[in-house]
Design an enzyme around this catalytic site. Structure first.
Site, PDB file in Angstrom:
ATOM      1  N   SER A 117       0.815  -1.214   0.000  1.00  0.00           N
ATOM      2  CA  SER A 117       0.000   0.000   0.000  1.00  0.00           C
ATOM      3  C   SER A 117       0.851   1.268   0.000  1.00  0.00           C
ATOM      4  CB  SER A 117      -0.964  -0.044   1.182  1.00  0.00           C
ATOM      5  OG  SER A 117      -1.876   1.018   1.105  1.00  0.00           O
ATOM      6  N   HIS A 118       0.722   2.059   1.062  1.00  0.00           N
ATOM      7  CA  HIS A 118       1.384   3.354   1.140  1.00  0.00           C
ATOM      8  C   HIS A 118       2.786   3.260   1.740  1.00  0.00           C
ATOM      9  CE1 HIS A 118      -0.930   2.241   4.591  1.00  0.00           C
ATOM     10  NE2 HIS A 118      -0.088   2.927   5.333  1.00  0.00           N
ATOM     11  N   ASP A 282      -2.393   6.590  -3.322  1.00  0.00           N
ATOM     12  CA  ASP A 282      -1.265   5.917  -2.678  1.00  0.00           C
ATOM     13  C   ASP A 282      -0.655   4.845  -3.572  1.00  0.00           C
ATOM     14  OD1 ASP A 282      -3.309   4.014  -2.499  1.00  0.00           O
ATOM     15  OD2 ASP A 282      -2.514   3.194  -0.629  1.00  0.00           O
ATOM     16  N   ASP A 284      -0.850   1.607  -4.048  1.00  0.00           N
ATOM     17  CA  ASP A 284      -1.662   0.639  -4.791  1.00  0.00           C
ATOM     18  C   ASP A 284      -2.990   1.221  -5.275  1.00  0.00           C
ATOM     19  OD1 ASP A 284      -2.540   0.810  -2.138  1.00  0.00           O
ATOM     20  OD2 ASP A 284      -3.424  -1.188  -2.200  1.00  0.00           O
ATOM     21  N   ASP A 286      -5.641   2.686  -3.783  1.00  0.00           N
ATOM     22  CA  ASP A 286      -6.942   2.622  -3.126  1.00  0.00           C
ATOM     23  C   ASP A 286      -7.221   3.837  -2.240  1.00  0.00           C
ATOM     24  OD1 ASP A 286      -5.110   1.837  -1.227  1.00  0.00           O
ATOM     25  OD2 ASP A 286      -6.166   0.010  -0.622  1.00  0.00           O
ATOM     26  N   ARG A 287      -6.188   4.624  -1.933  1.00  0.00           N
ATOM     27  CA  ARG A 287      -6.424   5.820  -1.104  1.00  0.00           C
ATOM     28  C   ARG A 287      -6.491   7.076  -1.962  1.00  0.00           C
ATOM     29  NH1 ARG A 287      -2.947   5.420   4.479  1.00  0.00           N
ATOM     30  NH2 ARG A 287      -3.740   3.374   5.075  1.00  0.00           N
ATOM     31  N   LYS A 381     -11.516   0.005  -1.266  1.00  0.00           N
ATOM     32  CA  LYS A 381     -11.600   1.451  -1.419  1.00  0.00           C
ATOM     33  C   LYS A 381     -10.957   1.802  -2.756  1.00  0.00           C
ATOM     34  CE  LYS A 381      -7.694   1.913   1.748  1.00  0.00           C
ATOM     35  NZ  LYS A 381      -7.679   1.122   2.990  1.00  0.00           N
TER      36      LYS A 381
END
Ligand code: G1P
Ligand code: ZN
Length: 548
Positions: A117-118, A282, A284, A286-287, A381
Site C-alpha cells: 500500500s502506502h 497511494d 496501490d 486505493d487511497r 476502497k
C-alpha cells in the site's frame, strides 16, 4: 513453456511470522527475499482458499520492487495447484481497486494483490501480499486465520518448473502445464467501469475550461490509470498527472497521499493559486487525498460530501441504500445519513468490515478517515473513483471545492477532526501506554477532560449485523458529554516498531464558528489526551510524526 514438471520443495522448518494484518502479509522486502518465504505464504493461501483447483486466479501489484518476480513464482505455484486460468497484467501493474474489479468480472476464486500500500518500496522498503476473495474484497478473518495456521505447520510447497520467466511486457496468452496465463492491460476494464458510473462528458467540459487539475500519482500504480482517464479520455492538459511513471522504489518517496508525504501537491493547492483541484493516490491506488484551492478536504468530510451529493452522479442517481464509516472516522457522514433517512453503520478499522454490508446490499458508500472511500462498485476502497466522484460533483454544481465545503458545514455543521500519528515507536512503550489507558477506562467515566466530562470510556467492539460475528479490541474511545471524542489505536499495518494513532473530533453546529483551524479547535483535547495517556513522556516524542 509447454512441459512444466512440478517440483515438491521441502521446508526445513515452517515460518512463524506469517500472520496477515489488516491488509495482508506485510513485511520488509528483505524478509520477503528469505528463501521460500513468499512461497510459504502462497502455498498456505492456495491450500485454504476454496475453489483454487479448476478455478481462476487474478494476480498483479503496484509495481514495487519484487512485483514481477513474485508474479512469476505465484503463477508457477498456481499451475502446480491445478488453477485453470491465471489472469495477470502487462508489467504486472494492477491497482488494488482494479484487481477487485477483475476478480468480480471473471468470477475468480481469489486475487493475489502484491503491494504494501502506502509503505515505501524498493530493496530497503516493504513488500506485501494480500489475498482477496471471490467477492473481490479482503478475505474475512476466518480465512486469514486459517492461512496463518497453515503456514505454522507447513512442511513444503509445490511449484511448476518453467524454462523462462512469464513474458509480461505485452498482452498475450501463455500456458504453464495445463494452466492458461492471460496477460491483459490492467487499466482497460477499470476505465470501462468508471465510464459506467460517472458523467465523462460533463467532467470533460469542466477540465477543458479554465478549471485546472493537478493529480499526483506519487510514482506508484495510479500513473497509467490517471493518465488514461484524466489526460486521455477527459482531455485534461498533458502534465496534469504528476509523477505518473510507476517506479520500483516510488522515486524514493513514501506513496501515502496525506499532507506530509504529498506535501508538494499540498503546497501547490494550499499556497499557490494556479490550480482549482488537486488529488493524490497511494502506492496501490486505493487511497485518495482531495484538495481545492486553499482548501484541504479531510477524508471524513469527503465521505459526508459524497453522501450528500451522490444523486448528482449517474451511478448513484437512484439514491443510496445506506452508508458506513470506520469507528475512528468522524460522524460527519452520520449527520448527512440522518438527514437523508438512510442507515449509517460504524465498523472497525479495515475495509474488510464493509464487505458484508456491501454484499448484503445494506450500504452503497463507505469510507475511512485514512483517505479511503469507496462504494458497492467493487469491494475495495478506490482512489481514482473518489477523484472522479468529486470532479463529477464539481462539474454539476459549477462551484469550487471551498464553496462545496462551506455550504456543507453551513447545512450540517462541522466536525473538527484530526489524526495524530506517532510512528515507529518502541513496541513495548506503545503497548505499555495503550494497556495502561485500557485498564484505566472504567475509572475515567465522569472525570473532567478538556473542559468537558468523559461520558463513556470503552474499547470498541463490533457485532456484524449480517453474520453476527463479533470483533473486539478495536480502539479505546473517550466519548465526552458534548459529543466530542478521542480515540486511541495501535496500527495494524506498520512494519517498524509500533504506531500510535490518536483521533480527535469535536462538533460545531451550523450556528457555531465554522472557520477555525482544526488544530486550534481541538487544542484543549490534544493537550488533555497527552497528559492522560502520557504520550510525550512514554514515546519520547515531543510531537506526532504525521498530523492529518
Ligand atoms: C491503516 C488505516 C486503516 C486502513 C488500513 C489499510 O490501518 O488506519 O483505516 O484500513 O491502513 O489501508 P492501521 O495502520 O491504522 O491499522
Ligand atoms: Zn493502499
Amino acid at each position: 513453456m509447454t512441459s512444466s514438471p512440478i517440483r515438491q520443495v521441502t521446508l526445513a522448518q515452517p515460518f512463524t511470522d506469517q500472520k496477515p494484518g489488516t491488509s495482508g502479509l506485510r513485511k520488509s522486502s528483505r524478509q520477503f527475499q528469505t528463501p521460500h518465504y513468499l512461497e510459504s505464504f502462497i502455498e498456505a493461501s492456495l491450500r485454504v482458499v476454496p475453489g483454487i483447483a479448476g478455478g481462476t486466479v487474478v494476480v498483479g501489484g503496484d509495481g514495487r520492487y519484487g512485483n514481477r518476480a513474485a508474479i512469476d513464482v505465484i503463477a508457477r505455484m498456481a499451475a502446480a495447484h491445478g488453477v485453470s486460468r491465471l489472469i495477470t497484467t502487462t508489467g504486472g501493474i494492477l491497482s488494488t481497486p482494479a484487481a477487485s474489479n477483475l476478480i468480480r468480472q471473471h468470477g475468480a476464486a481469489c486475487g493475489v494483490i502484491l503491494s504494501a500500500s502506502h509503505n515505501p518500496g524498493g530493496p530497503e522498503g516493504d513488500f506485501g501480499v494480500k489475498i482477496n476473495g471471490a467477492n473481490g474484497g479482503p478475505t474475512p478473518e476466518s480465512v486469514t486465520d486459517a492461512i496463518h495456521a497453515a503456514t505454522l505447520t507447513l512442511e513444503g510447497y509445490r511449484i511448476a518448473e518453467a524454462d523462462a520467466p512469464l513474458p509480461l511486457d505485452v498482452p498475450g496468452s501463455h500456458s504453464i502445464g495445463t494452466m492458461t496465463v492471460t496477460v491483459i492491460d490492467g487499466v482497460d476494464d477499470y476505465v470501462a467501469l468508471m465510464q459506467q458510473l460517472f458523467d465523462f462528458e460533463r467532467i470533460a467540459a469542466l477540465l477543458k475550461g479554465d478549471f485546472r487539475v493537478a493529480f499526483d500519482a506519487m510514482h506508484a500504480v495510479t500513473g497509467p490509470y490517471g493518465s488514461r482517464l484524466l489526460e486521455g479520455l477527459l482531455g485534461a492538459p498533458a502534465g496534469t498527472v504528476r509523477n505518473g511513471i510507476p517506479l520500483e522504489d516510488f522515486g524514493g518517496g513514501h506513496p501515502d497521499p496525506n499532507l506530509t508525504y504529498a506535501h508538494e501537491l499540498a503546497e501547490l493547492l494550499l499556497q499557490g493559486n494556479a490550480y482549482d483541484f488537486g488529488a493524490a493516490c497511494d502506492g496501490d491506488g486505493d487511497r485518495n487525498m482531495i484538495l481545492g484551492r486553499s482548501c484541504f478536504v479531510n477524508p471524513s468530510d469527503s465521505l459526508a460530501v459524497l453522501t450528500a451529493n451522490a444523486t448528482l452522479v449517474p451511478g448513484y442517481a437512484k439514491g443510496l441504500a445506506g452508508v458506513a464509516r470506520s469507528m475512528p472516522t468522524s460522524a460527519a457522514t452520520d449527520v448527512v445519513a440522518k438527514a437523508l433517512g438512510i442507515s449509517c453503520y460504524e465498523t472497525p478499522t479495515g475495509w474488510k468490515f464493509f464487505g458484508n454490508l456491501l454484499d448484503a446490499g445494506r450500504i452503497t458508500l463507505c469510507g475511512e478517515e485514512s483517505f479511503g472511500t469507496g462504494s458497492d462498485h467493487i469491494r475495495e476502497k478506490d482512489g481514482l473513483w473518489a477523484v472522479l466522484f468529486w470532479l463529477n460533483i464539481l462539474a454539476v454544481r459549477g462551484c469550487s471545492v471551498a464553496a462545496v465545503m462551506a455550504e456543507h458545514w453551513g447545512r450540517f455543521g462541522r466536525h473538527y477532526y484530526s489524526r495524530h500519528d506517532y510512528e515507529a515507536i518502541a513496541s513495548d512503550a506503545a503497548h505499555g501506554l495503550y494497556d495502561r489507558v485500557k485498564v484505566m477506562l472504567p475509572e475515567l467515566v465522569g472525570q473532567p477532560f478538556a473542559g468537558r466530562t468523559i461520558a463513556t470510556a470503552d474499547d470498541f467492539a463490533y457485532t456484524d449485523p449480517v453474520d453476527g460475528s463479533i470483533t473486539s479490541g478495536q480502539g479505546l474511545r473517550l466519548l465526552l458529554d458534548d459529543g466530542s471524542r478521542v480515540v486511541l489505536r495501535l496500527s495494524g499495518t506498520g512494519t517498524q516498531g509500533a504506531t500510535l494513532r490518536v483521533y480527535l473530533e469535536s462538533y460545531v453546529p451550523p450556528s457555531g464558528d465554522l472557520n477555525q483551524d482544526p488544530q486550534a479547535a481541538l487544542g484543549s483535547m490534544i493537550s488533555a489526551i497527552d497528559e492522560l495517556a502520557e504520550i510525550k513522556q512514554r514515546t519520547g516524542m515531543d510531537r506526532p510524526t504525521v498530523i492529518t
